[in-house]
Design a protein around this motif. Structure first.
Motif, PDB file in Angstrom:
ATOM      1  N   ASP A  65      -6.861  -1.249  -2.860  1.00 22.39           N
ATOM      2  CA  ASP A  65      -6.053  -1.823  -1.795  1.00 22.39           C
ATOM      3  C   ASP A  65      -6.689  -3.111  -1.273  1.00 22.39           C
ATOM      4  O   ASP A  65      -7.871  -3.154  -0.961  1.00 22.39           O
ATOM      5  CB  ASP A  65      -5.926  -0.797  -0.669  1.00 22.39           C
ATOM      6  N   ASP A  66      -5.876  -4.144  -1.201  1.00 27.94           N
ATOM      7  CA  ASP A  66      -6.300  -5.450  -0.668  1.00 27.94           C
ATOM      8  C   ASP A  66      -7.471  -6.048  -1.435  1.00 27.94           C
ATOM      9  O   ASP A  66      -8.497  -6.415  -0.854  1.00 27.94           O
ATOM     10  CB  ASP A  66      -6.635  -5.349   0.819  1.00 27.94           C
ATOM     11  N   ASP A  72     -10.921   0.488  -0.943  1.00 24.67           N
ATOM     12  CA  ASP A  72     -10.295  -0.397   0.037  1.00 24.67           C
ATOM     13  C   ASP A  72     -11.350  -1.190   0.802  1.00 24.67           C
ATOM     14  O   ASP A  72     -12.533  -1.127   0.500  1.00 24.67           O
ATOM     15  CB  ASP A  72      -9.370   0.382   0.980  1.00 24.67           C
ATOM     16  N   ALA A  73     -10.895  -1.933   1.778  1.00 25.87           N
ATOM     17  CA  ALA A  73     -11.774  -2.855   2.501  1.00 25.87           C
ATOM     18  C   ALA A  73     -12.925  -2.162   3.223  1.00 25.87           C
ATOM     19  O   ALA A  73     -13.923  -2.806   3.545  1.00 25.87           O
ATOM     20  CB  ALA A  73     -10.957  -3.684   3.494  1.00 25.87           C
ATOM     21  N   THR A  74     -12.839  -0.863   3.446  1.00 25.81           N
ATOM     22  CA  THR A  74     -13.958  -0.163   4.087  1.00 25.81           C
ATOM     23  C   THR A  74     -15.170  -0.105   3.162  1.00 25.81           C
ATOM     24  O   THR A  74     -16.262   0.210   3.613  1.00 25.81           O
ATOM     25  CB  THR A  74     -13.571   1.280   4.488  1.00 25.81           C
ATOM     26  N   MET A  75     -14.968  -0.425   1.881  1.00 30.65           N
ATOM     27  CA  MET A  75     -16.057  -0.350   0.902  1.00 30.65           C
ATOM     28  C   MET A  75     -16.654  -1.718   0.573  1.00 30.65           C
ATOM     29  O   MET A  75     -17.421  -1.835  -0.383  1.00 30.65           O
ATOM     30  CB  MET A  75     -15.544   0.306  -0.382  1.00 30.65           C
ATOM     31  N   GLU A  92     -14.851 -11.686   0.174  1.00 33.59           N
ATOM     32  CA  GLU A  92     -16.047 -11.197   0.855  1.00 33.59           C
ATOM     33  C   GLU A  92     -17.110 -10.554  -0.042  1.00 33.59           C
ATOM     34  O   GLU A  92     -18.254 -10.442   0.362  1.00 33.59           O
ATOM     35  CB  GLU A  92     -15.645 -10.165   1.921  1.00 33.59           C
ATOM     36  N   ASP A  93     -16.725 -10.068  -1.225  1.00 38.67           N
ATOM     37  CA  ASP A  93     -17.655  -9.285  -2.043  1.00 38.67           C
ATOM     38  C   ASP A  93     -17.355  -9.521  -3.528  1.00 38.67           C
ATOM     39  O   ASP A  93     -16.725  -8.706  -4.192  1.00 38.67           O
ATOM     40  CB  ASP A  93     -17.509  -7.797  -1.684  1.00 38.67           C
ATOM     41  N   ASP A 145     -20.305  -2.202  -0.383  1.00 41.08           N
ATOM     42  CA  ASP A 145     -20.819  -0.876  -0.724  1.00 41.08           C
ATOM     43  C   ASP A 145     -20.613  -0.706  -2.229  1.00 41.08           C
ATOM     44  O   ASP A 145     -19.830   0.120  -2.692  1.00 41.08           O
ATOM     45  CB  ASP A 145     -20.090   0.217   0.066  1.00 41.08           C
ATOM     46  N   THR A 149       0.829  -1.198   0.000  1.00 35.86           N
ATOM     47  CA  THR A 149       0.000   0.000   0.000  1.00 35.86           C
ATOM     48  C   THR A 149       0.869   1.255   0.000  1.00 35.86           C
ATOM     49  O   THR A 149       0.590   2.217  -0.743  1.00 35.86           O
ATOM     50  CB  THR A 149      -0.944   0.005   1.210  1.00 35.86           C
TER      51      THR A 149
END
Length: 178
Positions: free
Chosen positions: A66-67, A28-31, A74-75, A34, A12
Protein backbone atom coordinates in the motif's frame (compact mmCIF):
# COMPACT_ATOMS: atom_id res chain seq x y z
CA UNK A 1 -1.44 -5.61 -10.40
CA UNK A 2 -0.79 -1.93 -9.86
CA UNK A 3 -3.70 0.30 -8.81
CA UNK A 4 -2.98 3.99 -9.18
CA UNK A 5 -4.90 7.22 -8.83
CA UNK A 6 -5.33 10.25 -6.59
CA UNK A 7 -5.40 10.09 -2.80
CA UNK A 8 -8.67 8.77 -1.43
CA UNK A 9 -9.98 7.26 -4.66
CA UNK A 10 -10.35 3.73 -3.24
CA UNK A 11 -7.10 2.02 -4.29
CA UNK A 12 -6.49 0.31 -0.95
CA UNK A 13 -10.13 -0.72 -0.59
CA UNK A 14 -10.10 -2.29 -4.05
CA UNK A 15 -6.74 -3.97 -3.35
CA UNK A 16 -8.07 -5.52 -0.14
CA UNK A 17 -11.17 -6.70 -2.00
CA UNK A 18 -9.08 -8.33 -4.73
CA UNK A 19 -7.03 -10.17 -2.10
CA UNK A 20 -9.92 -11.09 0.21
CA UNK A 21 -9.73 -14.81 -0.60
CA UNK A 22 -5.98 -15.09 -0.03
CA UNK A 23 -3.69 -15.39 2.97
CA UNK A 24 -2.76 -11.73 2.74
CA UNK A 25 0.38 -9.97 3.97
CA UNK A 26 0.48 -6.19 3.97
CA UNK A 27 3.40 -3.84 3.50
CA UNK A 28 2.42 -0.24 4.18
CA UNK A 29 3.81 3.10 5.31
CA UNK A 30 4.06 1.92 8.92
CA UNK A 31 7.02 -0.20 7.76
CA UNK A 32 9.11 2.64 6.35
CA UNK A 33 12.74 2.11 7.31
CA UNK A 34 11.84 -1.27 8.84
CA UNK A 35 13.70 -3.13 6.14
CA UNK A 36 13.96 -6.35 8.15
CA UNK A 37 10.16 -6.67 8.53
CA UNK A 38 9.63 -6.12 4.81
CA UNK A 39 12.43 -8.59 3.99
CA UNK A 40 10.77 -11.18 6.22
CA UNK A 41 7.39 -10.75 4.50
CA UNK A 42 8.94 -11.01 1.05
CA UNK A 43 11.12 -13.92 2.12
CA UNK A 44 8.08 -15.82 3.36
CA UNK A 45 6.35 -15.28 0.02
CA UNK A 46 9.30 -16.49 -2.02
CA UNK A 47 9.90 -19.62 0.09
CA UNK A 48 7.89 -22.72 -0.66
CA UNK A 49 5.34 -23.30 2.06
CA UNK A 50 6.18 -26.64 3.77
CA UNK A 51 2.49 -27.49 4.22
CA UNK A 52 1.86 -26.89 0.53
CA UNK A 53 4.80 -29.11 -0.42
CA UNK A 54 3.37 -32.17 1.36
CA UNK A 55 -0.33 -31.66 0.78
CA UNK A 56 -2.43 -31.12 -2.28
CA UNK A 57 -3.86 -28.00 -0.66
CA UNK A 58 -2.75 -24.97 -2.62
CA UNK A 59 -3.62 -21.81 -0.74
CA UNK A 60 -3.40 -18.62 -2.73
CA UNK A 61 -1.20 -16.11 -0.97
CA UNK A 62 -1.58 -12.37 -1.34
CA UNK A 63 0.60 -9.32 -0.85
CA UNK A 64 -0.76 -5.79 -0.66
CA UNK A 65 1.91 -3.12 -0.96
CA UNK A 66 0.00 0.00 0.00
CA UNK A 67 1.25 3.44 -1.03
CA UNK A 68 4.55 2.35 -2.59
CA UNK A 69 5.12 5.98 -3.60
CA UNK A 70 5.90 6.72 0.05
CA UNK A 71 8.67 4.08 -0.02
CA UNK A 72 9.98 5.61 -3.25
CA UNK A 73 10.24 8.97 -1.53
CA UNK A 74 11.30 7.94 2.00
CA UNK A 75 12.92 4.47 1.88
CA UNK A 76 14.66 3.60 -1.39
CA UNK A 77 16.15 0.38 -0.02
CA UNK A 78 12.73 -1.13 0.68
CA UNK A 79 11.35 0.32 -2.56
CA UNK A 80 14.08 -1.51 -4.50
CA UNK A 81 13.34 -4.76 -2.67
CA UNK A 82 9.65 -4.52 -3.58
CA UNK A 83 10.28 -3.60 -7.23
CA UNK A 84 12.76 -6.50 -7.57
CA UNK A 85 10.03 -8.83 -6.33
CA UNK A 86 7.62 -7.38 -8.88
CA UNK A 87 10.12 -7.77 -11.72
CA UNK A 88 10.18 -11.54 -11.07
CA UNK A 89 6.49 -11.73 -11.86
CA UNK A 90 4.47 -14.81 -10.98
CA UNK A 91 7.23 -17.38 -11.45
CA UNK A 92 8.69 -20.09 -9.25
CA UNK A 93 7.34 -19.99 -5.72
CA UNK A 94 5.31 -16.86 -6.53
CA UNK A 95 2.95 -18.80 -8.83
CA UNK A 96 0.32 -18.99 -6.09
CA UNK A 97 0.75 -15.38 -5.01
CA UNK A 98 -1.36 -12.38 -5.98
CA UNK A 99 0.46 -9.09 -5.57
CA UNK A 100 -1.38 -5.77 -5.55
CA UNK A 101 0.47 -2.45 -5.33
CA UNK A 102 -1.20 0.91 -4.76
CA UNK A 103 0.34 4.28 -5.59
CA UNK A 104 -0.43 7.80 -6.69
CA UNK A 105 -0.47 8.49 -10.42
CA UNK A 106 2.79 10.44 -10.43
CA UNK A 107 4.83 7.28 -9.66
CA UNK A 108 3.66 5.79 -12.94
CA UNK A 109 6.08 8.19 -14.70
CA UNK A 110 9.12 6.73 -12.93
CA UNK A 111 11.09 4.64 -15.48
CA UNK A 112 11.88 1.61 -13.31
CA UNK A 113 8.30 1.44 -12.10
CA UNK A 114 6.94 1.60 -15.66
CA UNK A 115 8.94 -1.49 -16.61
CA UNK A 116 7.30 -3.71 -13.98
CA UNK A 117 5.37 -6.48 -15.76
CA UNK A 118 1.95 -5.99 -14.19
CA UNK A 119 -1.60 -5.07 -15.03
CA UNK A 120 -1.87 -1.34 -14.36
CA UNK A 121 -5.30 0.06 -13.52
CA UNK A 122 -6.06 3.76 -13.17
CA UNK A 123 -8.73 4.73 -10.67
CA UNK A 124 -9.08 8.30 -11.90
CA UNK A 125 -12.60 9.68 -11.87
CA UNK A 126 -14.41 12.65 -13.33
CA UNK A 127 -16.08 15.29 -11.22
CA UNK A 128 -19.46 14.11 -12.50
CA UNK A 129 -18.85 10.49 -11.49
CA UNK A 130 -17.54 11.66 -8.11
CA UNK A 131 -20.65 13.77 -7.55
CA UNK A 132 -22.81 10.68 -8.25
CA UNK A 133 -20.65 8.64 -5.90
CA UNK A 134 -21.01 11.21 -3.09
CA UNK A 135 -24.77 11.40 -3.60
CA UNK A 136 -25.01 7.59 -3.49
CA UNK A 137 -22.74 7.37 -0.44
CA UNK A 138 -24.81 9.93 1.49
CA UNK A 139 -28.03 8.14 0.54
CA UNK A 140 -26.62 4.71 1.54
CA UNK A 141 -25.59 6.10 4.93
CA UNK A 142 -29.18 7.29 5.45
CA UNK A 143 -28.26 10.96 5.71
CA UNK A 144 -30.59 13.65 4.46
CA UNK A 145 -28.62 16.59 3.09
CA UNK A 146 -29.79 19.62 1.15
CA UNK A 147 -28.37 20.07 -2.36
CA UNK A 148 -26.14 22.97 -1.25
CA UNK A 149 -24.72 20.76 1.54
CA UNK A 150 -24.05 18.02 -1.01
CA UNK A 151 -22.37 20.54 -3.33
CA UNK A 152 -20.23 21.74 -0.43
CA UNK A 153 -19.16 18.16 0.38
CA UNK A 154 -18.16 17.52 -3.23
CA UNK A 155 -16.20 20.77 -3.42
CA UNK A 156 -14.43 20.53 -0.06
CA UNK A 157 -13.56 16.84 -0.30
CA UNK A 158 -11.66 17.51 -3.56
CA UNK A 159 -12.29 13.99 -4.97
CA UNK A 160 -10.82 12.40 -1.82
CA UNK A 161 -13.05 9.74 -0.21
CA UNK A 162 -11.10 9.89 3.07
CA UNK A 163 -11.79 13.61 3.33
CA UNK A 164 -15.41 13.00 2.29
CA UNK A 165 -15.99 10.70 5.27
CA UNK A 166 -14.56 13.28 7.68
CA UNK A 167 -16.68 16.05 6.16
CA UNK A 168 -19.89 14.01 6.23
CA UNK A 169 -19.42 13.13 9.88
CA UNK A 170 -18.72 16.80 10.65
CA UNK A 171 -21.74 17.94 8.61
CA UNK A 172 -24.12 15.45 10.24
CA UNK A 173 -22.79 16.19 13.73
CA UNK A 174 -23.13 19.94 13.27
CA UNK A 175 -26.73 19.53 12.00
CA UNK A 176 -27.87 17.23 14.82
CA UNK A 177 -29.59 18.77 17.84
CA UNK A 178 -27.52 19.08 21.03
Amino acid sequence: MILYGPLGCGKTTLGRYILKETQVSIIDATMIRDHSAVSTIIGNLTKQNITQMFHEVRTMRGLLVDDIHIFYKEDRKTYSLITELMMKGRTGNLKNTRIVITCVSSLMHQRKFQSIPAVKISLERTKTSYYRLVRSYVKDKGYSLKSEQLDSLVYHSRLNLHKLGELIEGQVMSDSPS
